[in-house]
Design a protein around this motif. Structure first.
Motif, PDB file in Angstrom:
ATOM      1  N   ASP A   1      -1.947  -7.105   7.641  1.00  0.00           N
ATOM      2  CA  ASP A   1      -0.836  -7.792   6.993  1.00  0.00           C
ATOM      3  C   ASP A   1       0.437  -7.676   7.840  1.00  0.00           C
ATOM      4  OD1 ASP A   1      -2.425  -8.647   4.978  1.00  0.00           O
ATOM      5  OD2 ASP A   1      -1.932  -6.987   3.624  1.00  0.00           O
TER       6      ASP A   1
ATOM      7  N   LYS B   1       6.670  -8.141   3.106  1.00  0.00           N
ATOM      8  CA  LYS B   1       5.252  -7.834   3.276  1.00  0.00           C
ATOM      9  C   LYS B   1       4.510  -9.128   3.044  1.00  0.00           C
ATOM     10  CE  LYS B   1       5.304  -3.035   1.820  1.00  0.00           C
ATOM     11  NZ  LYS B   1       4.852  -2.055   0.839  1.00  0.00           N
TER      12      LYS B   1
ATOM     13  N   ARG C   1       3.802 -13.414  -0.278  1.00  0.00           N
ATOM     14  CA  ARG C   1       4.951 -12.788   0.379  1.00  0.00           C
ATOM     15  C   ARG C   1       5.731 -11.949  -0.617  1.00  0.00           C
ATOM     16  NH1 ARG C   1       5.967 -15.944   5.072  1.00  0.00           N
ATOM     17  NH2 ARG C   1       8.102 -15.198   5.177  1.00  0.00           N
TER      18      ARG C   1
ATOM     19  N   HIS D   1       4.261  -6.870   8.311  1.00  0.00           N
ATOM     20  CA  HIS D   1       5.330  -6.083   7.713  1.00  0.00           C
ATOM     21  C   HIS D   1       6.579  -6.369   8.538  1.00  0.00           C
ATOM     22  CE1 HIS D   1       2.613  -3.475   5.278  1.00  0.00           C
ATOM     23  NE2 HIS D   1       1.749  -3.907   6.195  1.00  0.00           N
TER      24      HIS D   1
ATOM     25  N   GLU E   1      10.896  -1.575   6.100  1.00  0.00           N
ATOM     26  CA  GLU E   1       9.892  -1.958   7.103  1.00  0.00           C
ATOM     27  C   GLU E   1      10.380  -1.798   8.550  1.00  0.00           C
ATOM     28  OE1 GLU E   1       6.777  -2.431   6.819  1.00  0.00           O
ATOM     29  OE2 GLU E   1       6.679  -2.415   4.625  1.00  0.00           O
TER      30      GLU E   1
ATOM     31  N   SER F   1       0.869 -11.033   3.119  1.00  0.00           N
ATOM     32  CA  SER F   1      -0.576 -10.916   3.220  1.00  0.00           C
ATOM     33  C   SER F   1      -1.095 -12.031   4.122  1.00  0.00           C
ATOM     34  CB  SER F   1      -1.204 -11.024   1.823  1.00  0.00           C
ATOM     35  OG  SER F   1      -2.571 -11.356   1.971  1.00  0.00           O
TER      36      SER F   1
ATOM     37  N   ASP G   1      -3.029  -2.551  10.511  1.00  0.00           N
ATOM     38  CA  ASP G   1      -2.944  -3.227   9.224  1.00  0.00           C
ATOM     39  C   ASP G   1      -2.801  -4.721   9.490  1.00  0.00           C
ATOM     40  OD1 ASP G   1      -2.262  -4.336   6.808  1.00  0.00           O
ATOM     41  OD2 ASP G   1      -0.863  -2.742   6.243  1.00  0.00           O
TER      42      ASP G   1
ATOM     43  N   SER H   1      13.273  -6.568   3.914  1.00  0.00           N
ATOM     44  CA  SER H   1      11.937  -6.437   4.475  1.00  0.00           C
ATOM     45  C   SER H   1      10.987  -7.401   3.780  1.00  0.00           C
ATOM     46  CB  SER H   1      11.431  -5.005   4.301  1.00  0.00           C
ATOM     47  OG  SER H   1      12.261  -4.102   5.014  1.00  0.00           O
TER      48      SER H   1
END
Ligand code: A3P
Ligand code: MG
Ligand code: MG
Length: 385
Positions: A210, A49, A57, A212, A65, A51, A208, A47
């Motif tokens: 960001d 994440k 990252r 995912h 995720e 930003s 969100d 996964s």
């Protein structure tokens, strides 16, 4: 790997240090089925994440995720306003391509080298795989015979018998507000119809900004008449359908999410078949995701209709415009060309392939790869021991 405009135009115009034989994009004789893709199997997951504001990252070595598809029981009554929340995040450049090369896929590989070992091998010294790349790159090559407006740059490096491929993106100025809002809308649609819990539906007011991402690592083999290519590739997946029986190892219970404008006129529908369905087919076919849930946006950017589209129906539906056989035969031709071209097994040698519509693909060996280096030192070091 966002290449600045000056450097990008150099790739296409400046005299090459080492010019190798260009590759023709001619597809004569490619209509018949000669190449098949073996059922893609999932060998792992990770996964990310990301930003959207800082581009930071985070790699997570599990499937945390993964999201589940949630559609209301009465599909006819849904209404998703894709503008919702945009005001708060209109400063973010929503369509920006990733600039992470293939680092995260390499991280996954280092952690899972045992999965590439063959019987009798005591220490994993090589991957026993012809090509490592992202699914998006394979889709880009497959659709190149029909590409009339966008150019691309792909780099290749051979290390311990495996050719690693990475696409490099042109850096664009931030898009205008309309285009940015359309890109945002694709992500907003995903947030309306997915959640982390199969039993709890998504909150339509929650968004969100960001990214995912849930990614699968796939293995497959492209097989043609006298040749075949083993592939290991990463792919971002939108969501899984809860309680749908899966065919073990495959992505038969996953779906891809897309949005497109409501089509009122015949020419709009024909353009949709010609352009969008080609890209959508290549993307999902490569990983064996069987269908797309397509949200149709009205003139106010509101989705009031979602339709399930079956990937396997696309080639026949679009016969007038493109051929799945041409795409797969061309991918075989390209990978074959790469095997002939990329002969030096050295992590610091980079071959650059550049395509612009209506031209042959140029092939260059870079003497100083610089920003085009694909394999990071940490990956090479880990393999060397
Ligand atoms: P839609 O294509 O449904 O509008 P994907 O469908 O591949 O999972 O991508 C999700 C969304 O990311 C897209 O939704 C789109 O909004 C955005 N996106 C992906 N690639 C893009 C690109 N090259 N340019 C602009 N937006 C892009
Ligand atoms: Mg996606
Ligand atoms: Mg999608």
């Amino acid at each position: 790997n966002g290449i600045d405009p000056q450097m990008w135009s150099d790739i296409f115009s400046v005299e090459k240090v080492t010019d190798l034989k260009p590759m023709s994009i001619e597809t004569n004789g490619m209509l018949a089925q000669k190449t098949v893709l073996r059922q893609p199997l999932k060998i792992g997951e990770y996964s990310l994440k990301i930003s959207t504001r800082s581009d930071n990252r985070i790699f997570i070595p599990d499937g945390s995720e993964l999201k589940y598809l949630h559609l209301p029981p009465a599909i006819s009554q849904l209404s998703y306003d894709l503008n919702h929340g945009y005001d708060m995040v209109s400063d973010i450049h929503w369509g920006k391509p990733s600039n992470s090369k293939i680092d995260e896929l390499l991280q996954w590989i280092l952690r899972n080298r045992k999965k590439f070992m063959v019987a009798g091998e005591l220490v994993p010294k090589e991957l026993h795989t012809d090509f490592v790349c992202y699914r998006g790159l394979l889709a880009k090559i497959m659709t190149t015979p029909y590409e009339t407006s966008h150019r691309w740059v792909i780099c290749a490096t051979k290390y311990r018998g495996t050719i690693y491929l990475c696409q490099f993106h042109e850096s664009y100025p931030p898009p205008d507000d309309y285009y940015n809002k359309m890109s945002f809308g694709g992500f907003r649609f995903e947030s309306f119809v997915t959640s982390y819990d199969p039993t709890i539906p998504p909150d339509p007011n929650d968004f969100d900004p960001d990214h995912h991402e849930y990614c699968a690592v796939m293995r497959s083999r492209l097989m043609a008449e006298n040749v075949s290519h083993s592939l290991a590739f990463g792919a971002e997946l939108d969501c899984v359908v809860p309680n749908l029986r899966e065919n073990p190892g495959t992505l038969s219970n996953f779906v891809e999410l897309k949005t497109t404008k409501v089509m009122a006129k015949e020419f709009q529908y024909r353009n949709f078949l010609k352009h969008k369905l080609l890209k959508w087919w290549a993307q999902s076919y490569l990983v064996g995701v069987p269908s797309i849930y397509c949200g149709y946006k009205d003139e106010k950017n509101v989705v009031k209709d979602v339709e399930q589209l079956k990937i396997e129906s696309f080639p026949e539906l679009c016969l007038e415009f493109w051929s799945a056989n041409v795409c797969l035969n061309f991918l075989n031709k390209f990978l074959l060309h790469l095997k002939e071209l990329v002969t030096i097994d050295d992590p610091n040698v980079v071959y650059q392939l550049a395509f612009q519509p209506h031209h042959d693909i140029t092939c260059t060996r870079l003497v100083e790869p610089g920003d085009f280096q694909i394999l990071p030192q940490w990956y090479i070091d880990e393999f060397a021991v």
